[in-house]
Design a protein around this motif. Structure first.
Motif, mmCIF file in Angstrom:
data_model
loop_
_atom_site.group_PDB
_atom_site.id
_atom_site.type_symbol
_atom_site.label_atom_id
_atom_site.label_comp_id
_atom_site.label_asym_id
_atom_site.label_seq_id
_atom_site.Cartn_x
_atom_site.Cartn_y
_atom_site.Cartn_z
ATOM 1 N N UNK A 103 12.265 3.989 9.073
ATOM 2 C CA UNK A 103 11.787 3.288 7.882
ATOM 3 C C UNK A 103 12.973 3.041 6.954
ATOM 4 N N UNK A 104 12.808 2.076 6.075
ATOM 5 C CA UNK A 104 13.801 1.852 5.024
ATOM 6 C C UNK A 104 13.662 2.989 4.019
ATOM 7 N N UNK A 105 14.740 3.694 3.748
ATOM 8 C CA UNK A 105 14.700 4.834 2.826
ATOM 9 C C UNK A 105 15.418 4.458 1.531
ATOM 10 N N UNK B 90 4.286 2.018 2.124
ATOM 11 C CA UNK B 90 5.372 2.784 1.519
ATOM 12 C C UNK B 90 4.901 4.202 1.231
ATOM 13 N N UNK B 91 5.674 5.182 1.670
ATOM 14 C CA UNK B 91 5.394 6.577 1.347
ATOM 15 C C UNK B 91 6.286 6.991 0.192
ATOM 16 N N UNK B 92 5.712 7.734 -0.762
ATOM 17 C CA UNK B 92 6.476 8.248 -1.894
ATOM 18 C C UNK B 92 6.632 9.750 -1.699
ATOM 19 N N UNK C 197 4.997 4.817 8.064
ATOM 20 C CA UNK C 197 5.615 4.300 6.844
ATOM 21 C C UNK C 197 6.688 3.269 7.179
ATOM 22 N N UNK C 198 6.602 2.091 6.543
ATOM 23 C CA UNK C 198 7.637 1.073 6.699
ATOM 24 C C UNK C 198 8.812 1.356 5.768
ATOM 25 N N UNK C 199 8.505 2.006 4.645
ATOM 26 C CA UNK C 199 9.530 2.343 3.662
ATOM 27 C C UNK C 199 9.191 3.704 3.064
ATOM 28 N N UNK D 44 0.866 -1.182 0.000
ATOM 29 C CA UNK D 44 0.000 0.000 0.000
ATOM 30 C C UNK D 44 0.903 1.232 0.000
ATOM 31 N N UNK D 45 0.755 2.060 -1.023
ATOM 32 C CA UNK D 45 1.611 3.231 -1.210
ATOM 33 C C UNK D 45 0.808 4.511 -0.985
#
Length: 349
Positions: free
Chosen positions: A193-195, A43-45, A63-65, A9-10
């Motif tokens: 979060x993973x970046x 995931x956040x963009x 956000x996880x990523x 989910x983004x």
């Protein structure tokens, strides 16, 4: 299109002037809920220029990523470079769900991107959930019912009905979501979060507009979505002049005036004060519904208020079904008396 390739989910994490917009945190809260149902990650963009430092804040809100697209071409929002950035992220990472805020930016960006990645878009959603589509299996065709679909609910036909829409055959499932509808999570300080940095490259073309100047408007009034106390009037108030009573009550309480759609349609108040499905969704601590009948379109925009107080001369008005306290009577007598009593109580303290 292989639907199985699309996962996660983004959320488009909108930022303006290197400050993350509130809608981004609201979307992350809903994304966390949806991702939990699907057993996926959020995931956040994050798109802009010089914005990488904002990634940690997105992590604190769920956000996880975080995928960061950082480029000088993205310093100020322009349709073409932003659409290219988000569409490129979607094509590379293949999200199952893509959420965008229904802000001025999101309403421009979302449809442009959905067309480029050849998927559908449900605009201005007020509810999102994971479920089956069709909602009820057709006898003899049960096998055709698809599970774990994003069910996107939004007002339709001018707010006179509610439609639930799915996008079962294309990915990502895209929606723009109205600000104020979803609940942001309490931030977890220090969460990480993973970046990932990703830049698709930008080649200016004749669709890249040139921004000569940015003029920031100064709002005459605070946003009703931020108000802790709202004194809201409907058609029953009777006239634009009668809103003076509501303004006096709001002043005493340190609140703001808002209104129903009927008031805006009558030209008594501007659109930015409208509460409801075709207006704004609010969650104040106290909401006064004065001269408001309580149509479902209005209730959908204020039913999450902590305390609802209704004043209406019709004892059968639907607003009393959602009100915590109700007063049946003539608002022209009740509101001024209430204002005077409150003034006296405040003056005595």
């Amino acid at each position: 299109m292989s639907l199985e390739e699309y996962k996660g989910v983004y959320v488009f994490a909108q930022q303006v002037d290197n400050q993350i917009s509130g809608i981004s945190f609201e979307l992350l809260g809903k994304a966390k809920e949806l991702a939990g149902t699907l057993n996926e990650e959020v995931t956040a963009v994050l798109i802009g220029s010089g914005i990488r430092a904002l990634a940690d804040e997105l992590a604190e809100y769920g956000a996880d990523r975080v995928i960061v697209v950082d480029d000088p071409e993205l310093e100020v929002y322009r349709t073409e470079p932003y659409a290219h950035a988000l569409a490129s992220v979607i094509n590379k990472y293949k999200p199952e769900i893509m959420l965008v805020g229904a802000t001025a930016i999101g309403r421009d960006l979302g449809p442009t991107v959905s067309a480029r990645v050849a998927t559908g878009l449900t605009a201005d959603c007020t509810k999102l959930e994971i479920g089956d589509f069709p909602l009820n299996a057709i006898p003899g065709r049960e096998a055709e019912q698809k599970h774990n679909q994003l069910l996107m609910t939004r007002p339709a036909f001018g707010g006179n009905t509610i439609a639930t829409i799915a996008c079962p055959d294309n990915r990502p499932q895209m929606a723009t979501v109205r600000p104020g509808v979803m609940q942001k999570l309490e931030p977890i300080k220090g969460a990480k979060a993973v970046i990932e940095d990703y830049n698709p490259g930008f080649t200016p073309n004749n669709r890249y507009v040139t921004i000569k100047e940015v003029v920031k408007a100064v709002a005459d009034a605070a946003d009703i979505m931020d108000a802790k106390i709202l004194v809201s009037g409907g058609r029953g108030v009777g006239s634009a002049e009668n809103f003076k009573m509501l303004e006096e009550l709001a002043d005493v309480l340190g609140g703001q005036v808002s209104c129903s759609r009927a008031v805006v349609d009558s030209g008594w108040k501007p659109k930015d004060l409208q509460v409801g499905q075709t207006g704004k969704t609010v969650r104040p601590q106290v909401y006064f519904a004065i001269g408001i009948s309580g149509a479902i379109q209005h209730v959908a925009g204020m039913e999450e208020s902590d305390l609802i107080i209704a004043i209406n001369k019709d004892e059968d008005a639907p607003i009393f079904d959602v009100a915590d306290y109700g007063i049946v009577g003539d608002l022209n007598k009740i509101v001024p008396q209430l204002t005077e009593k409150l003034k006296a109580v405040i003056a005595s303290k």
